[in-house]
Motif scaffolding. Structure first.
Motif, PDB file in Angstrom:
ATOM      1  N   THR A   8      -8.606 -27.616 -54.606  1.00 26.68           N
ATOM      2  CA  THR A   8      -8.625 -26.665 -53.503  1.00 26.68           C
ATOM      3  C   THR A   8      -7.262 -26.576 -52.813  1.00 26.68           C
ATOM      4  OG1 THR A   8     -10.941 -27.231 -53.137  1.00 26.68           O
ATOM      5  CG2 THR A   8      -9.836 -26.037 -51.379  1.00 26.68           C
ATOM      6  N   GLY A   9      -6.890 -25.362 -52.438  1.00 25.70           N
ATOM      7  CA  GLY A   9      -5.639 -25.158 -51.723  1.00 25.70           C
ATOM      8  C   GLY A   9      -5.761 -24.030 -50.718  1.00 25.70           C
ATOM      9  N   LYS A  10      -4.907 -24.067 -49.702  1.00 23.59           N
ATOM     10  CA  LYS A  10      -4.870 -22.997 -48.698  1.00 23.59           C
ATOM     11  C   LYS A  10      -3.420 -22.692 -48.368  1.00 23.59           C
ATOM     12  CE  LYS A  10      -6.364 -20.064 -45.665  1.00 23.59           C
ATOM     13  NZ  LYS A  10      -7.110 -18.833 -46.082  1.00 23.59           N
ATOM     14  N   ARG A  11      -3.118 -21.399 -48.341  1.00 23.12           N
ATOM     15  CA  ARG A  11      -1.770 -20.998 -47.978  1.00 23.12           C
ATOM     16  C   ARG A  11      -1.822 -19.849 -46.978  1.00 23.12           C
ATOM     17  NH1 ARG A  11       0.241 -17.885 -53.510  1.00 23.12           N
ATOM     18  NH2 ARG A  11      -0.881 -15.944 -53.138  1.00 23.12           N
ATOM     19  N   PHE A  12      -0.772 -19.749 -46.190  1.00 24.68           N
ATOM     20  CA  PHE A  12      -0.568 -18.621 -45.298  1.00 24.68           C
ATOM     21  C   PHE A  12       0.733 -17.953 -45.725  1.00 24.68           C
ATOM     22  CE2 PHE A  12      -3.131 -21.501 -42.575  1.00 24.68           C
ATOM     23  CZ  PHE A  12      -4.225 -20.666 -42.391  1.00 24.68           C
ATOM     24  N   ASN A  13       0.652 -16.667 -46.032  1.00 26.35           N
ATOM     25  CA  ASN A  13       1.774 -15.961 -46.633  1.00 26.35           C
ATOM     26  C   ASN A  13       2.168 -16.694 -47.915  1.00 26.35           C
ATOM     27  OD1 ASN A  13       1.877 -14.002 -44.564  1.00 26.35           O
ATOM     28  ND2 ASN A  13       2.951 -15.462 -43.246  1.00 26.35           N
ATOM     29  N   ARG A  14       3.382 -17.220 -48.006  1.00 27.72           N
ATOM     30  CA  ARG A  14       3.807 -17.901 -49.229  1.00 27.72           C
ATOM     31  C   ARG A  14       3.898 -19.410 -49.076  1.00 27.72           C
ATOM     32  NH1 ARG A  14       6.574 -12.982 -49.352  1.00 27.72           N
ATOM     33  NH2 ARG A  14       6.282 -11.804 -51.290  1.00 27.72           N
ATOM     34  N   GLU A  15       3.477 -19.912 -47.943  1.00 29.67           N
ATOM     35  CA  GLU A  15       3.588 -21.349 -47.704  1.00 29.67           C
ATOM     36  C   GLU A  15       2.235 -22.037 -47.886  1.00 29.67           C
ATOM     37  OE1 GLU A  15       5.078 -24.576 -44.347  1.00 29.67           O
ATOM     38  OE2 GLU A  15       5.130 -22.429 -43.918  1.00 29.67           O
ATOM     39  N   TRP A  16       2.222 -23.046 -48.755  1.00 34.14           N
ATOM     40  CA  TRP A  16       0.999 -23.812 -48.985  1.00 34.14           C
ATOM     41  C   TRP A  16       0.835 -24.864 -47.886  1.00 34.14           C
ATOM     42  CZ3 TRP A  16      -2.683 -22.527 -52.353  1.00 34.14           C
ATOM     43  CH2 TRP A  16      -2.347 -21.649 -53.387  1.00 34.14           C
ATOM     44  N   ILE A  17      -0.353 -24.869 -47.272  1.00 32.89           N
ATOM     45  CA  ILE A  17      -0.673 -25.882 -46.260  1.00 32.89           C
ATOM     46  C   ILE A  17      -1.135 -27.163 -46.952  1.00 32.89           C
ATOM     47  CG2 ILE A  17      -2.040 -26.379 -44.198  1.00 32.89           C
ATOM     48  CD1 ILE A  17      -0.046 -23.995 -44.008  1.00 32.89           C
ATOM     49  N   PHE A  18      -1.970 -27.014 -47.951  1.00 32.51           N
ATOM     50  CA  PHE A  18      -2.337 -28.118 -48.847  1.00 32.51           C
ATOM     51  C   PHE A  18      -2.700 -27.505 -50.194  1.00 32.51           C
ATOM     52  CE2 PHE A  18      -6.191 -26.894 -46.600  1.00 32.51           C
ATOM     53  CZ  PHE A  18      -7.124 -26.767 -47.607  1.00 32.51           C
ATOM     54  N   ARG A  19      -2.676 -28.354 -51.224  1.00 39.14           N
ATOM     55  CA  ARG A  19      -2.917 -27.838 -52.567  1.00 39.14           C
ATOM     56  C   ARG A  19      -3.395 -28.960 -53.487  1.00 39.14           C
ATOM     57  NH1 ARG A  19       1.373 -24.077 -56.045  1.00 39.14           N
ATOM     58  NH2 ARG A  19      -0.245 -22.779 -57.000  1.00 39.14           N
ATOM     59  N   HIS A  20      -4.152 -28.584 -54.515  1.00 37.47           N
ATOM     60  CA  HIS A  20      -4.625 -29.521 -55.546  1.00 37.47           C
ATOM     61  C   HIS A  20      -5.444 -30.663 -54.925  1.00 37.47           C
ATOM     62  CE1 HIS A  20      -2.094 -27.290 -58.203  1.00 37.47           C
ATOM     63  NE2 HIS A  20      -0.968 -27.725 -57.663  1.00 37.47           N
ATOM     64  N   LEU A  21      -6.291 -30.324 -53.965  1.00 32.48           N
ATOM     65  CA  LEU A  21      -7.139 -31.332 -53.325  1.00 32.48           C
ATOM     66  C   LEU A  21      -8.502 -31.365 -54.000  1.00 32.48           C
ATOM     67  CD1 LEU A  21      -7.926 -33.409 -51.239  1.00 32.48           C
ATOM     68  CD2 LEU A  21      -8.198 -31.587 -49.549  1.00 32.48           C
ATOM     69  N   THR A  22      -8.794 -32.475 -54.649  1.00 33.44           N
ATOM     70  CA  THR A  22     -10.106 -32.709 -55.252  1.00 33.44           C
ATOM     71  C   THR A  22     -10.709 -33.929 -54.582  1.00 33.44           C
ATOM     72  OG1 THR A  22      -9.471 -31.749 -57.387  1.00 33.44           O
ATOM     73  CG2 THR A  22     -11.332 -33.285 -57.379  1.00 33.44           C
ATOM     74  N   PHE A  23     -11.894 -33.742 -53.984  1.00 31.13           N
ATOM     75  CA  PHE A  23     -12.480 -34.845 -53.216  1.00 31.13           C
ATOM     76  C   PHE A  23     -13.971 -34.577 -53.035  1.00 31.13           C
ATOM     77  CE2 PHE A  23     -13.243 -37.702 -49.666  1.00 31.13           C
ATOM     78  CZ  PHE A  23     -12.333 -38.722 -49.880  1.00 31.13           C
TER      79      PHE A  23
END
Length: 213
Positions: A8-23
């Motif tokens: 799972t990942g979340k970004r705003f515009n082109r900036e990733w807040i977090f990415r590749h989260l598996t939990f």
């Protein structure tokens, strides 16, 4: 109750807040989401809550062995956060009665019980607009923690609290969170010291911007 994040990942515009989260989050356990201010703790919590859509990957909810549709997740989740608004024209009693109409309270607790346990008995018939910031935070915790939901999400739960407020918070967690899935977003160890597992948002942050289309 289980909440599974897959890449799972979340970004705003082109900036990733977090990415590749598996939990996997599961009932009966307590989790902390930590990181400096602005690191994305609240964003991750809102993605987990289903109130914000992930930019990539998947968030899956399972209750009593069955998958839950995203539109129905709100029935299973309660959240308290500084950025959530109260209906300040209501008195405290009116607000809790209104809240009870769409999210039932934990069995065995009346609205009067809740007001007394949160130390707000003298203000039960006062409009919330006249409450101090600390009193409003007690109301936010009350409406979330006393709701009969298997998932409880707390974002900086002791905002505007003094030491008496911190003591109340820990007392409510011990009384009301047994068997629930509890996730606390905070950078204050006093708030999340009770947690079994810690997720650092920065461990899943990719500062690289996505390439131009």
């Amino acid at each position: 109750m289980k909440i599974n994040l897959f890449e799972t990942g979340k970004r705003f515009n082109r900036e990733w807040i977090f990415r590749h989260l598996t939990f996997e989050f599961s009932s009966g356990n307590r989790y902390a989401i930590t990181g400096p201010n602005g690191s994305g703790k609240s964003t991750l919590l809102q993605v987990i809550a289903g109130s914000m859509t992930a930019s990539e990957g998947q968030v899956q909810y399972e209750f009593r062995g069955k998958l839950v549709e995203n539109d129905d997740v709100y029935q299973l989740v309660s959240i308290a956060a500084p950025y959530l608004e109260l209906i300040e024209e209501f008195t405290l009693t009116e607000f809790l009665r209104f809240h009870q109409t769409f999210k039932p309270l934990i069995k065995g607790y009346s609205i009067r019980d809740i007001i007394e346990k949160t130390g707000l008995a003298k203000s039960s018939h006062k409009q919330i607009r006249y409450f101090s910031s600390g009193m409003k935070q007690r109301v936010k915790l009350a409406q979330a923690m006393f709701s009969d939901t298997p998932v409880l999400l707390l974002d900086e739960p002791c905002t505007n609290f003094d030491q008496e407020g911190f003591a109340l918070y820990h007392s409510l967690v011990q009384e009301l969170c047994h068997g629930r899935l509890l996730i606390i977003s905070s950078n204050d160890v006093q708030e999340y010291s009770i947690c079994d597992s810690v997720i650092r948002v920065e461990d899943y942050r990719n500062s690289l911007k996505t390439p131009e289309a």
